[in-house]
Motif scaffolding. Structure first.
Motif, PDB file in Angstrom:
ATOM      1  N   PRO A   1     -11.223  20.412 -30.521  1.00 39.42           N
ATOM      2  CA  PRO A   1     -12.717  19.974 -31.078  1.00 39.42           C
ATOM      3  C   PRO A   1     -13.750  20.179 -30.249  1.00 39.42           C
ATOM      4  CG  PRO A   1     -10.718  18.366 -31.505  1.00 39.42           C
ATOM      5  CD  PRO A   1     -10.305  19.507 -30.428  1.00 39.42           C
ATOM      6  N   GLU A   2     -13.557  20.089 -28.888  1.00 37.65           N
ATOM      7  CA  GLU A   2     -14.780  20.289 -27.776  1.00 37.65           C
ATOM      8  C   GLU A   2     -15.274  21.799 -27.960  1.00 37.65           C
ATOM      9  OE1 GLU A   2     -11.780  18.827 -27.470  1.00 37.65           O
ATOM     10  OE2 GLU A   2     -12.514  16.730 -26.986  1.00 37.65           O
ATOM     11  N   LEU A   3     -14.305  22.615 -27.786  1.00 35.55           N
ATOM     12  CA  LEU A   3     -14.598  24.236 -27.981  1.00 35.55           C
ATOM     13  C   LEU A   3     -15.196  24.326 -29.178  1.00 35.55           C
ATOM     14  CD1 LEU A   3     -11.860  25.815 -26.284  1.00 35.55           C
ATOM     15  CD2 LEU A   3     -13.990  25.740 -25.242  1.00 35.55           C
ATOM     16  N   LEU A   4     -14.806  23.846 -30.404  1.00 35.27           N
ATOM     17  CA  LEU A   4     -15.444  24.198 -31.667  1.00 35.27           C
ATOM     18  C   LEU A   4     -16.644  23.628 -31.672  1.00 35.27           C
ATOM     19  CD1 LEU A   4     -15.011  25.182 -34.470  1.00 35.27           C
ATOM     20  CD2 LEU A   4     -14.017  23.059 -35.260  1.00 35.27           C
ATOM     21  N   SER A   5     -17.134  22.461 -31.075  1.00 32.50           N
ATOM     22  CA  SER A   5     -18.518  21.740 -31.032  1.00 32.50           C
ATOM     23  C   SER A   5     -19.356  22.651 -30.386  1.00 32.50           C
ATOM     24  CB  SER A   5     -18.238  20.384 -30.386  1.00 32.50           C
ATOM     25  OG  SER A   5     -19.476  19.839 -30.245  1.00 32.50           O
ATOM     26  N   ARG A   6     -19.164  23.253 -29.404  1.00 33.56           N
ATOM     27  CA  ARG A   6     -19.880  24.067 -28.591  1.00 33.56           C
ATOM     28  C   ARG A   6     -20.233  25.438 -29.390  1.00 33.56           C
ATOM     29  NH1 ARG A   6     -16.449  22.070 -23.677  1.00 33.56           N
ATOM     30  NH2 ARG A   6     -17.733  20.676 -22.673  1.00 33.56           N
ATOM     31  N   ILE A   7     -19.325  25.880 -30.139  1.00 33.25           N
ATOM     32  CA  ILE A   7     -19.207  27.261 -30.937  1.00 33.25           C
ATOM     33  C   ILE A   7     -20.474  26.913 -31.937  1.00 33.25           C
ATOM     34  CG2 ILE A   7     -18.223  28.879 -32.335  1.00 33.25           C
ATOM     35  CD1 ILE A   7     -15.758  28.635 -30.289  1.00 33.25           C
ATOM     36  N   VAL A   8     -19.989  25.743 -32.755  1.00 30.46           N
ATOM     37  CA  VAL A   8     -20.622  25.476 -33.964  1.00 30.46           C
ATOM     38  C   VAL A   8     -22.236  25.023 -33.639  1.00 30.46           C
ATOM     39  CG1 VAL A   8     -20.753  23.701 -35.786  1.00 30.46           C
ATOM     40  CG2 VAL A   8     -18.700  24.586 -35.405  1.00 30.46           C
ATOM     41  N   LYS A   9     -22.396  24.499 -32.440  1.00 29.24           N
ATOM     42  CA  LYS A   9     -23.784  24.068 -32.121  1.00 29.24           C
ATOM     43  C   LYS A   9     -24.588  25.465 -31.973  1.00 29.24           C
ATOM     44  CE  LYS A   9     -23.114  19.740 -29.792  1.00 29.24           C
ATOM     45  NZ  LYS A   9     -23.029  18.988 -28.574  1.00 29.24           N
ATOM     46  N   GLU A  10     -24.185  26.614 -31.712  1.00 27.14           N
ATOM     47  CA  GLU A  10     -24.793  27.808 -31.552  1.00 27.14           C
ATOM     48  C   GLU A  10     -25.161  28.528 -33.047  1.00 27.14           C
ATOM     49  OE1 GLU A  10     -23.441  28.995 -27.216  1.00 27.14           O
ATOM     50  OE2 GLU A  10     -22.643  30.107 -28.863  1.00 27.14           O
ATOM     51  N   LEU A  11     -24.498  28.071 -34.020  1.00 22.19           N
ATOM     52  CA  LEU A  11     -24.455  28.697 -35.336  1.00 22.19           C
ATOM     53  C   LEU A  11     -25.669  28.691 -36.029  1.00 22.19           C
ATOM     54  CD1 LEU A  11     -20.684  28.743 -36.357  1.00 22.19           C
ATOM     55  CD2 LEU A  11     -21.974  30.578 -35.132  1.00 22.19           C
TER      56      LEU A  11
ATOM     57  N   SER B   1     -21.680  22.792 -39.451  1.00 22.26           N
ATOM     58  CA  SER B   1     -21.420  21.552 -38.730  1.00 22.26           C
ATOM     59  C   SER B   1     -19.970  21.220 -38.574  1.00 22.26           C
ATOM     60  CB  SER B   1     -21.869  20.282 -39.409  1.00 22.26           C
ATOM     61  OG  SER B   1     -21.292  20.240 -40.841  1.00 22.26           O
ATOM     62  N   GLN B   2     -19.707  20.553 -37.548  1.00 22.43           N
ATOM     63  CA  GLN B   2     -18.269  19.961 -37.133  1.00 22.43           C
ATOM     64  C   GLN B   2     -18.000  18.943 -38.061  1.00 22.43           C
ATOM     65  OE1 GLN B   2     -17.577  19.076 -33.111  1.00 22.43           O
ATOM     66  NE2 GLN B   2     -15.183  19.386 -33.376  1.00 22.43           N
ATOM     67  N   VAL B   3     -16.677  18.569 -38.403  1.00 21.11           N
ATOM     68  CA  VAL B   3     -16.566  17.448 -39.208  1.00 21.11           C
ATOM     69  C   VAL B   3     -15.692  16.369 -38.320  1.00 21.11           C
ATOM     70  CG1 VAL B   3     -14.999  16.536 -41.061  1.00 21.11           C
ATOM     71  CG2 VAL B   3     -16.158  18.815 -41.242  1.00 21.11           C
ATOM     72  N   ALA B   4     -16.454  15.314 -38.273  1.00 19.38           N
ATOM     73  CA  ALA B   4     -15.965  14.096 -37.446  1.00 19.38           C
ATOM     74  C   ALA B   4     -15.118  14.421 -36.230  1.00 19.38           C
ATOM     75  CB  ALA B   4     -14.945  13.385 -38.467  1.00 19.38           C
TER      76      ALA B   4
ATOM     77  N   GLU C   1      -7.090  15.960 -23.210  1.00 19.46           N
ATOM     78  CA  GLU C   1      -7.774  17.376 -23.293  1.00 19.46           C
ATOM     79  C   GLU C   1      -6.958  18.367 -22.235  1.00 19.46           C
ATOM     80  OE1 GLU C   1     -10.432  20.463 -24.365  1.00 19.46           O
ATOM     81  OE2 GLU C   1      -9.419  18.688 -25.387  1.00 19.46           O
ATOM     82  N   LYS C   2      -6.767  19.371 -22.557  1.00 23.27           N
ATOM     83  CA  LYS C   2      -6.175  20.182 -21.778  1.00 23.27           C
ATOM     84  C   LYS C   2      -7.093  21.078 -21.210  1.00 23.27           C
ATOM     85  CE  LYS C   2      -1.653  20.675 -23.731  1.00 23.27           C
ATOM     86  NZ  LYS C   2      -0.842  21.582 -24.421  1.00 23.27           N
ATOM     87  N   LYS C   3      -7.211  22.042 -20.072  1.00 25.06           N
ATOM     88  CA  LYS C   3      -8.029  22.726 -19.703  1.00 25.06           C
ATOM     89  C   LYS C   3      -8.577  23.840 -20.836  1.00 25.06           C
ATOM     90  CE  LYS C   3      -8.837  26.492 -16.164  1.00 25.06           C
ATOM     91  NZ  LYS C   3      -8.224  27.368 -15.191  1.00 25.06           N
ATOM     92  N   PRO C   4      -9.611  23.922 -20.997  1.00 24.87           N
ATOM     93  CA  PRO C   4     -10.284  24.831 -21.948  1.00 24.87           C
ATOM     94  C   PRO C   4      -9.627  26.108 -22.085  1.00 24.87           C
ATOM     95  CG  PRO C   4     -12.423  23.679 -20.857  1.00 24.87           C
ATOM     96  CD  PRO C   4     -10.831  23.525 -20.165  1.00 24.87           C
TER      97      PRO C   4
ATOM     98  N   GLU D   1     -23.176  34.901 -20.992  1.00 25.76           N
ATOM     99  CA  GLU D   1     -22.699  34.399 -22.209  1.00 25.76           C
ATOM    100  C   GLU D   1     -23.043  33.302 -23.302  1.00 25.76           C
ATOM    101  OE1 GLU D   1     -18.401  36.951 -22.524  1.00 25.76           O
ATOM    102  OE2 GLU D   1     -18.533  34.835 -21.600  1.00 25.76           O
ATOM    103  N   THR D   2     -22.755  33.323 -24.392  1.00 22.48           N
ATOM    104  CA  THR D   2     -22.830  32.373 -25.320  1.00 22.48           C
ATOM    105  C   THR D   2     -21.663  31.849 -25.552  1.00 22.48           C
ATOM    106  OG1 THR D   2     -22.646  33.544 -27.548  1.00 22.48           O
ATOM    107  CG2 THR D   2     -24.997  33.096 -26.588  1.00 22.48           C
ATOM    108  N   TRP D   3     -21.265  30.716 -25.984  1.00 18.80           N
ATOM    109  CA  TRP D   3     -19.842  30.266 -26.471  1.00 18.80           C
ATOM    110  C   TRP D   3     -19.557  31.212 -27.541  1.00 18.80           C
ATOM    111  CZ3 TRP D   3     -16.812  26.867 -23.813  1.00 18.80           C
ATOM    112  CH2 TRP D   3     -17.329  26.126 -22.851  1.00 18.80           C
ATOM    113  N   ASN D   4     -20.024  31.512 -28.596  1.00 18.73           N
ATOM    114  CA  ASN D   4     -19.541  32.372 -29.378  1.00 18.73           C
ATOM    115  C   ASN D   4     -18.978  33.796 -28.837  1.00 18.73           C
ATOM    116  OD1 ASN D   4     -19.806  31.817 -32.550  1.00 18.73           O
ATOM    117  ND2 ASN D   4     -21.380  30.735 -31.331  1.00 18.73           N
ATOM    118  N   GLU D   5     -19.696  34.355 -27.857  1.00 16.18           N
ATOM    119  CA  GLU D   5     -19.180  35.436 -27.276  1.00 16.18           C
ATOM    120  C   GLU D   5     -18.155  35.293 -26.558  1.00 16.18           C
ATOM    121  OE1 GLU D   5     -23.814  37.442 -26.824  1.00 16.18           O
ATOM    122  OE2 GLU D   5     -23.045  36.491 -25.280  1.00 16.18           O
ATOM    123  N   ALA D   6     -18.103  34.314 -25.715  1.00 22.84           N
ATOM    124  CA  ALA D   6     -16.966  33.843 -24.900  1.00 22.84           C
ATOM    125  C   ALA D   6     -15.493  33.627 -25.806  1.00 22.84           C
ATOM    126  CB  ALA D   6     -17.023  32.647 -24.096  1.00 22.84           C
ATOM    127  N   ALA D   7     -15.628  33.338 -26.941  1.00 23.87           N
ATOM    128  CA  ALA D   7     -14.881  33.077 -28.013  1.00 23.87           C
ATOM    129  C   ALA D   7     -14.299  34.501 -28.612  1.00 23.87           C
ATOM    130  CB  ALA D   7     -15.188  32.152 -29.175  1.00 23.87           C
TER     131      ALA D   7
END
Length: 224
Positions: free
Chosen positions: A3-13, A90-93, A168-171, A179-185
């Protein structure tokens, strides 16, 4: 994807695609769709995958093959959301779920739709909802008889059971300099999916070779 990674990606969208119009939709396989969004003279492509091991959602520049005949889910999305405007992402909850809010004009009628991306491992799914939260179609259907949580056209989508708290494990990845988070993904998933594709090809070739050896041995036995 956590969820933490998804949050960072979604914030850029929103900056990249909010307010844009969906111009094309493609589906490369039974799990993955590509949504092309046109905004301010530029095209951005959002990939969403319900892969059991590598579910993902991010902007991409990757090239992908397409079946000669569109798969069912792709054809359905084309009929319903091509030409729609992206109102928000957006991210859901704080979960591994994202929502793409859409508006489409049909004459005088304005339709509000939501494309849900559930990036939840084996249960990953991509679901199109109407304004009342009713399932219009999903890339994976789960009928009443086979699931505690049915996902079928005409059924009101209920929330996924809340997952147990997991430390939470290591990202899986993080951006390099610039890079942006989307580019890293994109960089991370291109690598792991390429490795998986190579493994699949190796397994297929080993199976072909094994079957050829068995067939040759049978012929040799008959000849002897």
């Amino acid at each position: 994807m956590s969820p933490e990674l998804l949050s960072r990606i979604v914030k850029e969208l929103p900056e990249a695609i909010k307010g844009g119009v969906i111009s094309k939709i493609r589906q490369s396989d039974e799990k993955t769709i590509f949504i092309e969004v046109f905004l301010r003279g530029k095209r951005k492509t959002l990939v969403i995958s319900a892969h059991h091991a590598y579910p993902r959602l991010h902007l991409t520049s990757e090239k992908h093959s397409n079946p000669m005949t569109p798969l069912h889910f792709c054809a359905f999305l084309r009929s319903r959301i091509e030409g729609a405007k992206v109102e928000d992402v957006s991210q859901v909850a704080n979960e591994n779920i994202a929502a793409v809010e859409l508006v489409k004009r049909d004459g005088e009628e304005v339709k509000r739709l939501t494309l849900i991306a559930e990036l939840t491992g084996k249960s990953s799914n991509i679901i199109l909802l109407d304004s009342e939260g009713i399932v219009l179609e999903a890339i994976k259907r789960f009928p009443h008889a086979a699931s505690m949580r049915p996902v079928m056209p005409g059924v009101k989508l209920t929330p996924l059971p809340r997952p147990l708290a997991v430390k939470e494990k290591k990202p899986l990845f993080s951006p390099t300099e610039g890079e942006t988070w989307n580019e890293a993904a994109e960089r991370y998933y291109r690598s792991v999916l390429s490795d998986e594709s190579m493994d699949a090809r190796q397994r297929r070739l080993k199976r072909i070779i094994s079957e050829a050896i068995k067939k040759s041995k049978r012929k040799l036995g008959n000849l002897l």
